[in-house]
Scaffold this motif. Structure first.
Motif, PDB file in Angstrom:
ATOM      1  N   SER A 108     116.634  81.318 -71.426  1.00  0.00           N
ATOM      2  CA  SER A 108     117.703  80.327 -71.557  1.00  0.00           C
ATOM      3  C   SER A 108     118.416  80.105 -70.225  1.00  0.00           C
ATOM      4  N   LEU A 109     118.735  81.185 -69.535  1.00  0.00           N
ATOM      5  CA  LEU A 109     119.420  81.054 -68.243  1.00  0.00           C
ATOM      6  C   LEU A 109     118.531  80.344 -67.227  1.00  0.00           C
ATOM      7  N   ASN A 110     117.234  80.607 -67.272  1.00  0.00           N
ATOM      8  CA  ASN A 110     116.306  79.937 -66.366  1.00  0.00           C
ATOM      9  C   ASN A 110     116.265  78.435 -66.661  1.00  0.00           C
ATOM     10  N   LYS A 111     116.260  78.077 -67.946  1.00  0.00           N
ATOM     11  CA  LYS A 111     116.248  76.657 -68.314  1.00  0.00           C
ATOM     12  C   LYS A 111     117.530  75.954 -67.887  1.00  0.00           C
ATOM     13  N   GLN A 112     118.625  76.726 -67.838  1.00  0.00           N
ATOM     14  CA  GLN A 112     119.904  76.152 -67.414  1.00  0.00           C
ATOM     15  C   GLN A 112     119.984  76.005 -65.899  1.00  0.00           C
ATOM     16  N   GLY A 113     118.988  76.518 -65.189  1.00  0.00           N
ATOM     17  CA  GLY A 113     118.940  76.313 -63.749  1.00  0.00           C
ATOM     18  C   GLY A 113     119.454  77.478 -62.923  1.00  0.00           C
ATOM     19  N   TYR A 114     119.706  78.613 -63.535  1.00  0.00           N
ATOM     20  CA  TYR A 114     120.173  79.765 -62.776  1.00  0.00           C
ATOM     21  C   TYR A 114     119.016  80.358 -61.973  1.00  0.00           C
ATOM     22  N   PRO A 115     119.255  80.750 -60.733  1.00  0.00           N
ATOM     23  CA  PRO A 115     118.198  81.389 -59.944  1.00  0.00           C
ATOM     24  C   PRO A 115     117.959  82.817 -60.439  1.00  0.00           C
ATOM     25  N   ILE A 116     116.839  83.379 -60.061  1.00  0.00           N
ATOM     26  CA  ILE A 116     116.445  84.706 -60.524  1.00  0.00           C
ATOM     27  C   ILE A 116     117.450  85.767 -60.083  1.00  0.00           C
ATOM     28  N   ASP A 117     118.024  85.604 -58.881  1.00  0.00           N
ATOM     29  CA  ASP A 117     119.014  86.565 -58.409  1.00  0.00           C
ATOM     30  C   ASP A 117     120.226  86.611 -59.336  1.00  0.00           C
ATOM     31  N   GLU A 118     120.708  85.444 -59.738  1.00  0.00           N
ATOM     32  CA  GLU A 118     121.869  85.377 -60.637  1.00  0.00           C
ATOM     33  C   GLU A 118     121.531  85.946 -62.010  1.00  0.00           C
ATOM     34  N   ILE A 119     120.339  85.634 -62.512  1.00  0.00           N
ATOM     35  CA  ILE A 119     119.925  86.153 -63.816  1.00  0.00           C
ATOM     36  C   ILE A 119     119.852  87.677 -63.749  1.00  0.00           C
ATOM     37  N   SER A 120     119.376  88.206 -62.640  1.00  0.00           N
ATOM     38  CA  SER A 120     119.288  89.653 -62.470  1.00  0.00           C
ATOM     39  C   SER A 120     120.672  90.287 -62.495  1.00  0.00           C
ATOM     40  N   LYS A 121     121.649  89.611 -61.891  1.00  0.00           N
ATOM     41  CA  LYS A 121     123.015  90.136 -61.891  1.00  0.00           C
ATOM     42  C   LYS A 121     123.629  90.063 -63.284  1.00  0.00           C
ATOM     43  N   MET A 122     123.341  88.985 -64.030  1.00  0.00           N
ATOM     44  CA  MET A 122     123.920  88.817 -65.366  1.00  0.00           C
ATOM     45  C   MET A 122     123.312  89.786 -66.373  1.00  0.00           C
ATOM     46  N   SER A 123     122.022  90.026 -66.239  1.00  0.00           N
ATOM     47  CA  SER A 123     121.368  90.975 -67.132  1.00  0.00           C
ATOM     48  C   SER A 123     121.175  92.278 -66.365  1.00  0.00           C
ATOM     49  N   THR A 124     120.619  93.256 -67.023  1.00  0.00           N
ATOM     50  CA  THR A 124     120.385  94.543 -66.366  1.00  0.00           C
ATOM     51  C   THR A 124     118.939  94.684 -65.914  1.00  0.00           C
ATOM     52  N   LEU A 125     118.262  93.562 -65.790  1.00  0.00           N
ATOM     53  CA  LEU A 125     116.841  93.583 -65.462  1.00  0.00           C
ATOM     54  C   LEU A 125     116.628  93.391 -63.964  1.00  0.00           C
ATOM     55  N   SER A 126     115.509  93.897 -63.489  1.00  0.00           N
ATOM     56  CA  SER A 126     115.160  93.703 -62.085  1.00  0.00           C
ATOM     57  C   SER A 126     114.545  92.312 -61.902  1.00  0.00           C
ATOM     58  N   LYS A 127     114.432  91.908 -60.655  1.00  0.00           N
ATOM     59  CA  LYS A 127     113.857  90.595 -60.359  1.00  0.00           C
ATOM     60  C   LYS A 127     112.403  90.522 -60.797  1.00  0.00           C
ATOM     61  N   GLU A 128     111.675  91.639 -60.644  1.00  0.00           N
ATOM     62  CA  GLU A 128     110.269  91.659 -61.051  1.00  0.00           C
ATOM     63  C   GLU A 128     110.132  91.485 -62.561  1.00  0.00           C
ATOM     64  N   GLN A 129     111.022  92.138 -63.319  1.00  0.00           N
ATOM     65  CA  GLN A 129     110.976  92.006 -64.769  1.00  0.00           C
ATOM     66  C   GLN A 129     111.278  90.569 -65.188  1.00  0.00           C
ATOM     67  N   ILE A 130     112.233  89.963 -64.524  1.00  0.00           N
ATOM     68  CA  ILE A 130     112.595  88.581 -64.851  1.00  0.00           C
ATOM     69  C   ILE A 130     111.443  87.643 -64.519  1.00  0.00           C
ATOM     70  N   LYS A 131     110.814  87.849 -63.355  1.00  0.00           N
ATOM     71  CA  LYS A 131     109.660  87.015 -62.994  1.00  0.00           C
ATOM     72  C   LYS A 131     108.533  87.186 -64.007  1.00  0.00           C
ATOM     73  N   SER A 132     108.315  88.420 -64.442  1.00  0.00           N
ATOM     74  CA  SER A 132     107.266  88.687 -65.420  1.00  0.00           C
ATOM     75  C   SER A 132     107.561  87.999 -66.747  1.00  0.00           C
TER      76      SER A 132
END
Length: 140
Positions: A108-132
Motif C-alpha cells: 500500500s505504501l509503495n502504491k502511494q508513492g513512498y520510496p523504499i527508504d521511507e517504507i523501511s523507516k515506517m515498518s520494521t523491515l529491511s530494504k532487502e525485505q521490502i524489495k523482495s
C-alpha cells in the motif's frame, strides 16, 4: 386588586409549585454521567481487545520472504561478522518471517508513492525485505 399584589401572588404560587415539580436537569445530568462512564468503559475494553489482537498478529507471523542472497553468501557474511564482532551466535539468520499485514502495508505504501527508504523507516523491515515483497507482489 392592584397589579403589584397580583404579581406577588403569582410569584408565591410559582415558588410553591417549584418545590413540588421534579427537577429534570438533575435527571439529565445523571444520565449524561452514566453515559460518559459507559463510553469510558467500552473504550477501555476495546483498547484491551485491540492490544490483544495486535499482540497475536505480531506473535504469529505466517509469511516467509526469501532473501535474495544465496545461503552460502549468507554463511560467509555471517562468519565474517562473527570474526569482526568476536562474539558467538550459533544460529545464522535464516528466512525472515513477515506478517501478512506488514506485506499489505508495504504494498500500500509503495502504491502511494513512498520510496523504499521511507517504507523501511515506517515498518520494521529491511530494504532487502521490502524489495523482495515488492518483487513478489506479496505472494508467498
Amino acid at each position: 386588586m392592584e397589579l403589584s399584589t397580583i404579581i406577588m401572588i403569582i410569584g408565591i404560587i410559582c415558588i410553591v409549585l417549584s418545590f413540588f415539580l421534579k427537577d429534570s436537569s438533575k435527571k439529565v445530568e445523571q444520565e449524561l454521567e452514566e453515559l460518559s462512564i459507559s463510553i469510558y468503559q467500552e473504550t477501555n475494553s476495546l483498547k484491551k481487545r485491540l492490544k490483544i489482537v495486535e499482540e497475536e498478529l505480531l506473535l504469529e507471523p505466517n509469511f516467509n520472504v526469501k532473501s535474495p542472497v544465496s545461503t552460502k553468501k549468507q554463511m560467509d557474511a555471517y562468519k565474517q561478522q562473527q570474526v569482526s564482532n568476536k562474539s558467538f551466535n550459533p544460529t545464522p539468520k535464516k528466512q525472515t518471517q513477515i506478517n501478512e499485514i506488514l506485506v499489505a502495508q508495504v504494498i500500500s505504501l509503495n502504491k502511494q508513492g513512498y520510496p523504499i527508504d521511507e517504507i523501511s523507516k515506517m515498518s520494521t523491515l529491511s530494504k532487502e525485505q521490502i524489495k523482495s515483497i515488492l518483487n513478489n507482489g506479496g505472494a508467498r
